[in-house]
Design a protein around this motif. Structure first.
Motif, PDB file in Angstrom:
ATOM      1  N   ALA A 191    -103.883  41.352  87.480  1.00 52.74           N
ATOM      2  CA  ALA A 191    -105.082  41.192  86.668  1.00 52.74           C
ATOM      3  C   ALA A 191    -105.721  42.561  86.525  1.00 52.74           C
ATOM      4  O   ALA A 191    -105.370  43.500  87.235  1.00 52.74           O
ATOM      5  N   LYS A 192    -106.632  42.668  85.589  1.00 52.23           N
ATOM      6  CA  LYS A 192    -107.403  43.901  85.441  1.00 52.23           C
ATOM      7  C   LYS A 192    -108.823  43.621  85.916  1.00 52.23           C
ATOM      8  O   LYS A 192    -109.446  42.640  85.496  1.00 52.23           O
ATOM      9  N   ILE A 193    -109.308  44.483  86.811  1.00 51.54           N
ATOM     10  CA  ILE A 193    -110.653  44.331  87.355  1.00 51.54           C
ATOM     11  C   ILE A 193    -111.369  45.680  87.336  1.00 51.54           C
ATOM     12  O   ILE A 193    -110.752  46.715  87.103  1.00 51.54           O
ATOM     13  N   LYS A 194    -112.654  45.647  87.632  1.00 48.84           N
ATOM     14  CA  LYS A 194    -113.432  46.879  87.711  1.00 48.84           C
ATOM     15  C   LYS A 194    -112.962  47.703  88.897  1.00 48.84           C
ATOM     16  O   LYS A 194    -112.616  47.153  89.953  1.00 48.84           O
ATOM     17  N   PRO A 195    -112.944  49.023  88.760  1.00 42.09           N
ATOM     18  CA  PRO A 195    -112.490  49.874  89.864  1.00 42.09           C
ATOM     19  C   PRO A 195    -113.264  49.675  91.163  1.00 42.09           C
ATOM     20  O   PRO A 195    -112.690  49.750  92.245  1.00 42.09           O
ATOM     21  N   ILE A 196    -114.560  49.370  91.083  1.00 45.68           N
ATOM     22  CA  ILE A 196    -115.352  49.182  92.298  1.00 45.68           C
ATOM     23  C   ILE A 196    -114.869  47.955  93.072  1.00 45.68           C
ATOM     24  O   ILE A 196    -114.859  47.944  94.306  1.00 45.68           O
ATOM     25  N   LEU A 197    -114.440  46.913  92.359  1.00 45.19           N
ATOM     26  CA  LEU A 197    -113.913  45.725  93.037  1.00 45.19           C
ATOM     27  C   LEU A 197    -112.584  46.024  93.712  1.00 45.19           C
ATOM     28  O   LEU A 197    -112.273  45.472  94.759  1.00 45.19           O
ATOM     29  N   LYS A 198    -111.836  46.916  93.096  1.00 43.54           N
ATOM     30  CA  LYS A 198    -110.554  47.296  93.694  1.00 43.54           C
ATOM     31  C   LYS A 198    -110.785  48.008  95.025  1.00 43.54           C
ATOM     32  O   LYS A 198    -110.060  47.801  95.988  1.00 43.54           O
ATOM     33  N   MET A 199    -111.827  48.835  95.088  1.00 43.33           N
ATOM     34  CA  MET A 199    -112.121  49.586  96.311  1.00 43.33           C
ATOM     35  C   MET A 199    -112.745  48.717  97.402  1.00 43.33           C
ATOM     36  O   MET A 199    -112.437  48.873  98.579  1.00 43.33           O
ATOM     37  N   THR A 200    -113.622  47.802  97.007  1.00 45.40           N
ATOM     38  CA  THR A 200    -114.357  47.015  98.000  1.00 45.40           C
ATOM     39  C   THR A 200    -113.661  45.714  98.383  1.00 45.40           C
ATOM     40  O   THR A 200    -114.065  45.060  99.338  1.00 45.40           O
ATOM     41  N   GLY A 201    -112.653  45.344  97.647  1.00 45.38           N
ATOM     42  CA  GLY A 201    -111.963  44.085  97.890  1.00 45.38           C
ATOM     43  C   GLY A 201    -112.399  43.054  96.870  1.00 45.38           C
ATOM     44  O   GLY A 201    -113.544  43.034  96.448  1.00 45.38           O
ATOM     45  N   CYS A 202    -111.473  42.232  96.476  1.00 43.08           N
ATOM     46  CA  CYS A 202    -111.767  41.236  95.455  1.00 43.08           C
ATOM     47  C   CYS A 202    -111.000  39.953  95.752  1.00 43.08           C
ATOM     48  O   CYS A 202    -110.137  39.912  96.624  1.00 43.08           O
ATOM     49  N   TYR A 203    -111.350  38.921  95.033  1.00 41.86           N
ATOM     50  CA  TYR A 203    -110.673  37.640  95.158  1.00 41.86           C
ATOM     51  C   TYR A 203    -109.523  37.589  94.151  1.00 41.86           C
ATOM     52  O   TYR A 203    -109.648  38.077  93.040  1.00 41.86           O
ATOM     53  N   CYS A 204    -108.441  36.962  94.549  1.00 40.48           N
ATOM     54  CA  CYS A 204    -107.320  36.764  93.640  1.00 40.48           C
ATOM     55  C   CYS A 204    -107.745  35.744  92.586  1.00 40.48           C
ATOM     56  O   CYS A 204    -108.202  34.657  92.929  1.00 40.48           O
ATOM     57  N   PRO A 205    -107.615  36.068  91.291  1.00 43.23           N
ATOM     58  CA  PRO A 205    -108.022  35.126  90.243  1.00 43.23           C
ATOM     59  C   PRO A 205    -107.173  33.854  90.195  1.00 43.23           C
ATOM     60  O   PRO A 205    -107.560  32.880  89.586  1.00 43.23           O
ATOM     61  N   PHE A 206    -106.032  33.864  90.870  1.00 39.53           N
ATOM     62  CA  PHE A 206    -105.099  32.746  90.748  1.00 39.53           C
ATOM     63  C   PHE A 206    -105.098  31.804  91.953  1.00 39.53           C
ATOM     64  O   PHE A 206    -104.754  30.648  91.818  1.00 39.53           O
ATOM     65  N   CYS A 207    -105.474  32.315  93.143  1.00 40.39           N
ATOM     66  CA  CYS A 207    -105.508  31.434  94.320  1.00 40.39           C
ATOM     67  C   CYS A 207    -106.833  31.537  95.086  1.00 40.39           C
ATOM     68  O   CYS A 207    -107.100  30.729  95.958  1.00 40.39           O
ATOM     69  N   GLY A 208    -107.661  32.540  94.796  1.00 39.94           N
ATOM     70  CA  GLY A 208    -108.977  32.664  95.425  1.00 39.94           C
ATOM     71  C   GLY A 208    -109.005  33.356  96.772  1.00 39.94           C
ATOM     72  O   GLY A 208    -110.039  33.423  97.408  1.00 39.94           O
ATOM     73  N   VAL A 209    -107.872  33.907  97.212  1.00 37.79           N
ATOM     74  CA  VAL A 209    -107.817  34.585  98.495  1.00 37.79           C
ATOM     75  C   VAL A 209    -108.503  35.936  98.389  1.00 37.79           C
ATOM     76  O   VAL A 209    -108.295  36.679  97.439  1.00 37.79           O
ATOM     77  N   LYS A 210    -109.344  36.241  99.375  1.00 39.75           N
ATOM     78  CA  LYS A 210    -110.021  37.549  99.403  1.00 39.75           C
ATOM     79  C   LYS A 210    -109.002  38.585  99.834  1.00 39.75           C
ATOM     80  O   LYS A 210    -108.349  38.455 100.857  1.00 39.75           O
ATOM     81  N   ASN A 211    -108.865  39.613  99.042  1.00 39.41           N
ATOM     82  CA  ASN A 211    -107.842  40.618  99.279  1.00 39.41           C
ATOM     83  C   ASN A 211    -108.510  41.984  99.446  1.00 39.41           C
ATOM     84  O   ASN A 211    -109.112  42.489  98.514  1.00 39.41           O
ATOM     85  N   TYR A 212    -108.416  42.545 100.641  1.00 35.80           N
ATOM     86  CA  TYR A 212    -108.997  43.859 100.906  1.00 35.80           C
ATOM     87  C   TYR A 212    -107.982  44.973 100.750  1.00 35.80           C
ATOM     88  O   TYR A 212    -108.337  46.121 100.673  1.00 35.80           O
ATOM     89  N   GLU A 213    -106.714  44.649 100.737  1.00 32.26           N
ATOM     90  CA  GLU A 213    -105.663  45.655 100.632  1.00 32.26           C
ATOM     91  C   GLU A 213    -104.900  45.474  99.336  1.00 32.26           C
ATOM     92  O   GLU A 213    -103.715  45.196  99.337  1.00 32.26           O
ATOM     93  N   VAL A 214    -105.601  45.635  98.241  1.00 34.47           N
ATOM     94  CA  VAL A 214    -104.987  45.486  96.936  1.00 34.47           C
ATOM     95  C   VAL A 214    -104.105  46.684  96.665  1.00 34.47           C
ATOM     96  O   VAL A 214    -104.504  47.830  96.890  1.00 34.47           O
ATOM     97  N   GLU A 215    -102.889  46.460  96.215  1.00 40.39           N
ATOM     98  CA  GLU A 215    -101.967  47.552  95.912  1.00 40.39           C
ATOM     99  C   GLU A 215    -102.113  47.986  94.485  1.00 40.39           C
ATOM    100  O   GLU A 215    -102.172  47.221  93.597  1.00 40.39           O
TER     101      GLU A 215
END
Length: 153
Positions: free
Chosen positions: A129-153
């Motif tokens: 998915a495409k998200i805001k860069p700040i969400l990528k740095m702070t961690g975001c939820y997966c849009p497809f399953c809702g899991v909080k992901n702090y180590e986004v690749e």
């Protein structure tokens, strides 16, 4: 006169093939692939920012276009009925004039908008998915399953 009518709105994708969505809960914009939205295996879309599920993720541009198209169609249908009445009452002591055709609301095209987003790969669902860069740095939820992901690749 038919009671049903159908209108189609094409939502444009950006250069990478993602379409813009807006969370109805927090107002955050994000983008996903149309194939992911239409996939029967994905039951709900989660907001990458707040993690909540919304009823719809329609952007303001899409909503405004839908309302303008609906209003224009309604005006045309009413005018068509007035024209039928004009023909029906053209002879006799009672006459009816439909007048000029209604003025239509502008139907502005939808832009893919908001380009300051980064592609993020979610390992939990093997989707992106495409998200805001700040969400990528702070961690975001997966849009497809809702899991909080702090180590986004």
């Amino acid at each position: 006169m038919s009671d049903d009518f159908r209108m189609t709105i094409s939502i444009p994708a950006d250069d990478d093939g993602y379409v813009l969505l807006k969370c109805p809960n927090c107002g955050t914009y994000f983008k996903v692939m149309p194939a992911d939205i239409e996939d029967d295996g994905i039951l709900e879309i989660f907001c990458p920012s707040c993690g909540l599920v919304g009823n719809d993720y329609i952007t303001d541009d899409v909503l405004e276009l839908a309302l303008a198209m609906t209003e224009n169609k309604m005006k045309d249908m009413i005018y068509e009925e007035f024209k039928k009445m004009e023909r029906q009452f053209s002879k006799g002591s009672l006459t009816f004039k439909a007048g000029n055709p209604p003025k239509h609301e502008p139907e502005n095209p939808i832009r893919s908008g908001i380009e300051a987003m980064e592609i993020v790969n979610f390992l939990c669902c093997k989707r992106s998915a495409k998200i805001k860069p700040i969400l990528k740095m702070t961690g975001c939820y997966c849009p497809f399953c809702g899991v909080k992901n702090y180590e986004v690749e």
